[in-house]
Scaffold this motif. Structure first.
Motif, mmCIF file in Angstrom:
data_model
loop_
_atom_site.group_PDB
_atom_site.id
_atom_site.type_symbol
_atom_site.label_atom_id
_atom_site.label_comp_id
_atom_site.label_asym_id
_atom_site.label_seq_id
_atom_site.Cartn_x
_atom_site.Cartn_y
_atom_site.Cartn_z
ATOM 1 N N GLU A 90 -2.613 -0.718 -3.685
ATOM 2 C CA GLU A 90 -1.602 -1.046 -2.673
ATOM 3 C C GLU A 90 -0.212 -1.050 -3.282
ATOM 4 O OE1 GLU A 90 -0.489 -4.513 0.607
ATOM 5 O OE2 GLU A 90 -2.285 -4.718 -0.647
ATOM 6 N N ALA A 91 -0.092 -1.591 -4.489
ATOM 7 C CA ALA A 91 1.212 -1.614 -5.153
ATOM 8 C C ALA A 91 1.713 -0.200 -5.410
ATOM 9 C CB ALA A 91 1.114 -2.397 -6.463
ATOM 10 N N ILE A 92 0.823 0.696 -5.821
ATOM 11 C CA ILE A 92 1.218 2.086 -6.054
ATOM 12 C C ILE A 92 1.650 2.736 -4.750
ATOM 13 C CG2 ILE A 92 0.363 4.375 -6.697
ATOM 14 C CD1 ILE A 92 -1.397 2.975 -8.790
ATOM 15 N N SER A 93 0.923 2.454 -3.657
ATOM 16 C CA SER A 93 1.246 3.076 -2.376
ATOM 17 C C SER A 93 2.658 2.733 -1.925
ATOM 18 C CB SER A 93 0.232 2.656 -1.310
ATOM 19 O OG SER A 93 0.386 1.289 -0.960
ATOM 20 N N TRP A 94 3.132 1.548 -2.288
ATOM 21 C CA TRP A 94 4.494 1.155 -1.920
ATOM 22 C C TRP A 94 5.545 1.918 -2.724
ATOM 23 C CZ3 TRP A 94 5.678 -1.358 2.312
ATOM 24 C CH2 TRP A 94 4.728 -2.201 2.906
ATOM 25 N N ASN A 95 5.129 2.525 -3.836
ATOM 26 C CA ASN A 95 6.080 3.218 -4.714
ATOM 27 C C ASN A 95 5.934 4.734 -4.725
ATOM 28 O OD1 ASN A 95 7.578 0.996 -6.484
ATOM 29 N ND2 ASN A 95 5.459 0.326 -6.224
ATOM 30 N N VAL A 96 4.928 5.246 -4.009
ATOM 31 C CA VAL A 96 4.671 6.683 -4.039
ATOM 32 C C VAL A 96 5.886 7.487 -3.600
ATOM 33 C CG1 VAL A 96 3.391 8.495 -2.848
ATOM 34 C CG2 VAL A 96 2.159 6.633 -3.909
ATOM 35 N N LYS A 97 6.605 7.017 -2.595
ATOM 36 C CA LYS A 97 7.759 7.769 -2.094
ATOM 37 C C LYS A 97 8.856 7.912 -3.142
ATOM 38 C CE LYS A 97 9.778 3.656 0.091
ATOM 39 N NZ LYS A 97 10.196 3.059 1.385
ATOM 40 N N GLU A 98 8.863 7.010 -4.139
ATOM 41 C CA GLU A 98 9.843 7.104 -5.215
ATOM 42 C C GLU A 98 9.366 8.045 -6.330
ATOM 43 O OE1 GLU A 98 12.634 5.647 -4.662
ATOM 44 O OE2 GLU A 98 11.931 4.511 -2.928
ATOM 45 N N LEU A 99 8.059 8.304 -6.373
ATOM 46 C CA LEU A 99 7.499 9.097 -7.458
ATOM 47 C C LEU A 99 7.468 10.587 -7.167
ATOM 48 C CD1 LEU A 99 4.419 6.855 -8.396
ATOM 49 C CD2 LEU A 99 6.579 7.032 -9.631
ATOM 50 N N PHE A 100 7.324 10.951 -5.881
ATOM 51 C CA PHE A 100 7.123 12.356 -5.531
ATOM 52 C C PHE A 100 8.116 12.807 -4.459
ATOM 53 C CE2 PHE A 100 2.987 10.550 -6.757
ATOM 54 C CZ PHE A 100 2.742 11.319 -7.878
ATOM 55 N N PRO A 101 8.528 14.084 -4.525
ATOM 56 C CA PRO A 101 9.579 14.580 -3.622
ATOM 57 C C PRO A 101 9.057 15.056 -2.270
ATOM 58 C CG PRO A 101 8.998 16.300 -5.157
ATOM 59 C CD PRO A 101 8.152 15.094 -5.528
ATOM 60 N N PHE A 102 8.133 14.281 -1.677
ATOM 61 C CA PHE A 102 7.574 14.655 -0.387
ATOM 62 C C PHE A 102 7.490 13.421 0.506
ATOM 63 C CE2 PHE A 102 5.409 17.256 -3.658
ATOM 64 C CZ PHE A 102 5.940 18.497 -3.323
ATOM 65 N N PRO A 103 7.528 13.607 1.818
ATOM 66 C CA PRO A 103 7.312 12.467 2.724
ATOM 67 C C PRO A 103 5.951 11.840 2.467
ATOM 68 C CG PRO A 103 8.204 14.339 3.925
ATOM 69 C CD PRO A 103 7.870 14.844 2.549
ATOM 70 N N GLU A 104 5.876 10.528 2.616
ATOM 71 C CA GLU A 104 4.653 9.798 2.292
ATOM 72 C C GLU A 104 3.444 10.284 3.085
ATOM 73 O OE1 GLU A 104 5.312 5.387 1.950
ATOM 74 O OE2 GLU A 104 7.283 5.993 2.686
ATOM 75 N N ASN A 105 3.660 10.674 4.342
ATOM 76 C CA ASN A 105 2.537 11.063 5.196
ATOM 77 C C ASN A 105 2.090 12.509 4.963
ATOM 78 O OD1 ASN A 105 4.773 12.268 6.283
ATOM 79 N ND2 ASN A 105 4.257 11.822 8.410
ATOM 80 N N GLU A 106 2.672 13.182 3.965
ATOM 81 C CA GLU A 106 2.327 14.581 3.715
ATOM 82 C C GLU A 106 1.582 14.794 2.406
ATOM 83 O OE1 GLU A 106 5.733 17.079 4.041
ATOM 84 O OE2 GLU A 106 6.160 16.500 6.118
ATOM 85 N N ILE A 107 1.184 13.709 1.744
ATOM 86 C CA ILE A 107 0.496 13.859 0.460
ATOM 87 C C ILE A 107 -0.770 13.013 0.394
ATOM 88 C CG2 ILE A 107 2.598 14.395 -0.822
ATOM 89 C CD1 ILE A 107 2.496 11.522 -1.930
ATOM 90 N N TYR A 108 -1.706 13.479 -0.439
ATOM 91 C CA TYR A 108 -2.828 12.662 -0.896
ATOM 92 C C TYR A 108 -2.476 12.216 -2.311
ATOM 93 C CZ TYR A 108 -5.644 14.787 2.844
ATOM 94 O OH TYR A 108 -6.141 15.215 4.045
ATOM 95 N N VAL A 134 -0.241 3.419 -15.546
ATOM 96 C CA VAL A 134 -1.160 4.273 -14.797
ATOM 97 C C VAL A 134 -0.584 5.674 -14.686
ATOM 98 C CG1 VAL A 134 -2.010 2.320 -13.441
ATOM 99 C CG2 VAL A 134 -0.146 3.722 -12.541
ATOM 100 N N ILE A 135 -1.463 6.633 -14.388
ATOM 101 C CA ILE A 135 -1.016 7.966 -14.036
ATOM 102 C C ILE A 135 -1.359 8.174 -12.569
ATOM 103 C CG2 ILE A 135 -3.161 9.060 -14.824
ATOM 104 C CD1 ILE A 135 -1.406 11.500 -15.577
ATOM 105 N N VAL A 136 -0.388 8.636 -11.802
ATOM 106 C CA VAL A 136 -0.565 8.864 -10.372
ATOM 107 C C VAL A 136 -0.496 10.364 -10.121
ATOM 108 C CG1 VAL A 136 0.254 8.297 -8.057
ATOM 109 C CG2 VAL A 136 0.612 6.673 -9.923
ATOM 110 N N VAL A 137 -1.484 10.889 -9.408
ATOM 111 C CA VAL A 137 -1.554 12.318 -9.109
ATOM 112 C C VAL A 137 -1.435 12.504 -7.600
ATOM 113 C CG1 VAL A 137 -2.942 14.418 -9.241
ATOM 114 C CG2 VAL A 137 -3.021 12.744 -11.102
ATOM 115 N N ALA A 138 -0.624 13.461 -7.186
ATOM 116 C CA ALA A 138 -0.433 13.730 -5.760
ATOM 117 C C ALA A 138 -0.529 15.218 -5.485
ATOM 118 C CB ALA A 138 0.936 13.216 -5.300
ATOM 119 N N VAL A 139 -0.975 15.546 -4.278
ATOM 120 C CA VAL A 139 -1.032 16.933 -3.827
ATOM 121 C C VAL A 139 -0.694 16.938 -2.342
ATOM 122 C CG1 VAL A 139 -3.523 16.783 -3.354
ATOM 123 C CG2 VAL A 139 -2.459 19.011 -3.687
ATOM 124 N N GLN A 140 0.025 17.960 -1.904
ATOM 125 C CA GLN A 140 0.380 18.058 -0.497
ATOM 126 C C GLN A 140 -0.872 18.304 0.347
ATOM 127 O OE1 GLN A 140 3.670 20.982 -1.516
ATOM 128 N NE2 GLN A 140 4.532 19.988 0.300
#
Length: 203
Positions: free
Chosen positions: A103-121, A136-142
């Protein structure tokens, strides 16, 4: 914004599927780690465009051919996709209950990746823990990169358990320690690219 379970290592017995830019590769190992079955199918160039599945019928036909050749013993699979479409970031969190990290990571995802929050896994993996914080290491994909293949795999009768960038999968076979570096190269029918690794992190 969504999270994919078992993004890194599924626990269910499964075979591995690599979705490349121009091919499908499957491999299954036995309990001793020996290759039990393997197969490869070349995909027509019009199946993907800019990493997005645009011809689902051809993709499903390729999957069915791969299954016919490979004769895998399970319908469960772990999927690797091209590192070119994945984004990895290292992130530090204050010391908090382990159950609250996602949950803590989810609050910061928008700061980590250059995509809208609702467009990534996204998913994460613990790298280190100290008395003060977690690293931690956080991995995202559109989502468009994975949504098409997920639907097609299910239509083909398969049950995907998890997804990970190809480099992350191969790096588990290496002995790169934290602070050490390695360069991994992928060469395929569409071209080639390299990835710089530091430990388990893609730079």
């Amino acid at each position: 914004m969504s999270a994919l379970s078992a993004f890194f290592i599924p626990k269910q017995r499964h075979f591995g599927l690599s979705i490349g830019r121009g091919s499908l590769r499957g491999v299954e190992v036995d309990a001793l780690g020996k290759v039990r079955a393997a197969a490869e199918v070349i995909l027509p160039s019009e199946v993907f465009k800019d990493g997005i599945l645009v011809n689902k019928e051809m993709f499903i036909a390729g999957i069915k051919k791969l299954l016919e050749i490979g004769k895998f013993s399970t319908v469960y699979l772990s999927v690797c996709f091209s590192e070119a479409y994945a984004f990895s970031r290292e992130f530090s969190l204050p010391n908090l209950p382990f159950s609250e990290i996602r949950e803590a990571i989810s609050w910061n995802v928008k700061e980590l990746f250059p995509f809208p929050e609702n467009e990534i896994y996204f998913d994460w993996k613990l790298l280190a823990k100290t008395d003060r914080d977690y690293k931690v290491i956080v991995v995202a994909v559109q989502k468009p990169i994975l949504d098409g293949p997920i639907d097609a795999l299910i239509l083909a009768g398969l049950k995907p358990l998890g997804f990970q960038p190809g480099t992350a999968a191969v790096s588990k076979l290496l002995t790169i320690k934290s602070g050490q570096h390695a360069i991994m190269a992928e060469v395929n029918t569409k071209g080639a690219y390299v990835t710089l690794l530091e430990g388990e992190k893609t730079l």
